[in-house]
Motif scaffolding. Structure first.
Motif, short mmCIF file in Angstrom:
data_model
loop_
_atom_site.label_atom_id
_atom_site.label_comp_id
_atom_site.label_asym_id
_atom_site.label_seq_id
_atom_site.Cartn_x
_atom_site.Cartn_y
_atom_site.Cartn_z
N ALA A 330 -29.14 24.22 -31.44
CA ALA A 330 -29.93 25.35 -31.90
C ALA A 330 -29.74 25.49 -33.41
N ALA A 331 -30.22 26.59 -33.97
CA ALA A 331 -30.31 26.71 -35.43
C ALA A 331 -28.99 26.47 -36.15
N ASP A 408 -33.16 24.38 -41.41
CA ASP A 408 -34.36 25.20 -41.26
C ASP A 408 -34.49 25.92 -39.93
N GLY A 409 -33.51 25.81 -39.05
CA GLY A 409 -33.62 26.49 -37.77
C GLY A 409 -33.61 28.00 -37.93
N GLU A 410 -34.26 28.70 -37.01
CA GLU A 410 -34.31 30.16 -37.10
C GLU A 410 -34.10 30.86 -35.77
N SER A 411 -33.63 30.14 -34.74
CA SER A 411 -33.47 30.76 -33.43
C SER A 411 -32.30 30.14 -32.68
N LYS A 414 -34.25 27.96 -29.78
CA LYS A 414 -35.10 26.80 -30.03
C LYS A 414 -34.29 25.61 -30.51
N THR A 416 -33.26 22.60 -32.74
CA THR A 416 -33.33 22.37 -34.18
C THR A 416 -32.86 20.96 -34.49
N THR A 445 -33.20 30.01 -44.09
CA THR A 445 -32.90 28.65 -44.52
C THR A 445 -31.54 28.57 -45.21
#
Length: 455
Positions: A330-331, A408-411, A414, A416, A445
């Motif tokens: 993940a992120a 660049d992950g944000e969750s 999700k 990454t 970021t």
């Protein structure tokens, strides 16, 4: 007109990396998390997911398990044994990958099944007899089943965060703390085990009655823990929960009450809104600068609390499927992997931005200088000044190529990928330094900068 660098300095938006001052080898002080480990052994998450991030410490005690036989001592001895089984498997996993383990004792008691204000809590009506039996049972279970030199007993979690983990008076909790500490230290089988406390949820300060009441009593009863614990889970810009200021507040209290210094362990850091690369890097940087041990907070619940590394991992199909083993980053995972695997050599001295939003962590390896930079869930134009480049082989007026990578992950849900290479920028050495721009347009970021070592 001010130059961009002059404006950034005036605005408090400059950070500094000093390659001429080093601070020992990297020890991955921030690589830990509470829970996040499946209750299986051998663990269903392959060891490499742990070792790649330099995993140092985990924490567990069966929290949020709700089936009969898993609800904690407050329900029955068998329910305690169910939670103990969870703690033991988490301990085994930690030790298998070289990490230490902290026992979340309030969860073994079962505060989530204690029945609130009308329920059963240690010391009710001045009677600690049942709690004392619990402590004796836990000590008897820990001693033969754990290498106590790698274990910390976390006496009681967040008594000031009511009604979640404590619903009685502050003094009743302090009495619990003192008697528990004395019981542990009277047990020769646990001589090498560390004790942590006070595990107060709110930051230390002169107006926090829990801190100002607990500390003099701990001093007077000779029950100072091996680790002073902080929970730093405040708002994004709340200065009281900034490690620099929380540590200063703690040290002021220690001086006031004549308490000895100890290693400080931030055994929960980062609020739920901060589970993004920019913030992960900010926390890593602050903890490393002040030599604070750290465990990432865990904002997941149910079976996900016992999985997914506190949100650093997700799964290819369904992260809510506890038994599935299709793990994916993940992120935050790529950040901690870079921190745990790529940043080698010696730690360089750093200074965060005066406005407190950007911070950096840097290492000098045999091949490269590596810098992590994170603007904590914030946007703006910042910069990293890298000083004393001559220490890694650069001459006056030399050209320095800086490779930029973005996280660049944000969750936490999700998948990454690996950090993205954003290109190479050449800078000219002026006064033995260069200034790297950080243009923060997306608040999640995070950044890494790499410079070749020329000696």
């Amino acid at each position: 007109m001010l130059s961009r660098v002059e404006w950034q300095k005036k605005s408090g938006k400059l950070t500094y990396v000093d390659l001429g001052v080093t601070r020992g080898k990297p020890e991955h002080l921030a690589s830990g998390w509470i829970y996040g480990i499946p209750d299986t052994f051998p663990n269903q998450i392959p060891d490499s997911w742990y070792t790649d991030v330099g995993f140092r410490w985990g924490k567990g005690g069966g929290g949020q398990l709700g089936r009969p036989g898993q609800r904690g001592w407050v329900v029955s001895l068998d329910d305690y044994k169910g939670r103990l089984a969870s703690a033991l498997t988490n301990y085994k996993t930690c030790r298998a990958v070289g990490a230490d383990f902290h026992i979340n004792v309030h969860d073994l008691w079962g505060t989530d099944h204690a029945g609130g204000k009308t329920g059963k809590w240690p010391g009710d009506n001045g009677d600690f007899s049942d709690y004392d039996r619990f402590v004796r049972q836990l000590m008897a279970d820990v001693a033969p089943n754990m290498d106590v030199s790698h274990v910390t007993w976390d006496i009681w979690n967040e008594p000031d965060i009511q009604p979640y983990f404590w619903v009685r008076s502050a003094q009743q909790w302090m009495d619990l703390y003192i008697r528990t500490h004395k019981a542990i230290r009277a047990n020769p089988a646990l001589d090498k085990m560390k004790i942590s406390g006070p595990v107060i949820g709110f930051a230390p300060g002169p107006n926090n009655a829990y801190w100002t009441s607990w500390l003099p009593q701990a001093v007077g009863n000779k029950t100072i823990p091996d680790y002073y614990t902080l929970h730093l889970l405040g708002g994004l810009g709340d200065i009281a929960y900034n490690p620099q200021y929380a540590l200063g507040s703690l040290n002021n209290l220690l001086t006031k009450y004549g308490a000895p210094s100890r290693q400080v362990f931030v055994n929960e850091y980062a609020a739920a809104a901060e589970m993004v690369p920019s913030s992960y890097i900010w926390w890593i940087s602050r903890l490393e600068r002040h030599n604070l041990f750290g465990m990432l907070a865990n904002w997941l619940g149910g079976t996900q609390l016992h999985d997914l590394f506190g949100g650093l991992l997700t799964k290819q199909r369904d992260p809510g499927n506890y038994t599935a083993t299709d793990y994916a980053p993940a992120a935050g995972y790529p950040v901690y992997k870079y921190y745990g695997s790529s940043m080698t050599g010696l730690r360089a001295n750093t200074t965060g931005s005066a406005d407190r939003w950007l911070d950096v962590y840097a290492t000098i390896g045999s091949d490269k200088v590596r810098i992590l930079a994170g603007v904590k869930v914030h946007t703006g134009t910042y910069a990293v000044v890298v000083r004393n480049l001559s220490a890694v082989g650069y001459t006056p007026n030399a050209s320095v190529d800086v490779v930029t990578w973005s996280f660049d992950g944000e969750s936490t849900k999700k998948i990454t990928g690996e950090p993205a290479r954003r290109g190479t920028t050449s800078y000219r050495v002026v006064d033995d330094a260069i200034t790297i721009a950080v243009i923060q347009t997306a608040n999640h970021t995070g950044w890494a900068f790499e410079i070749d070592v020329r000696i």
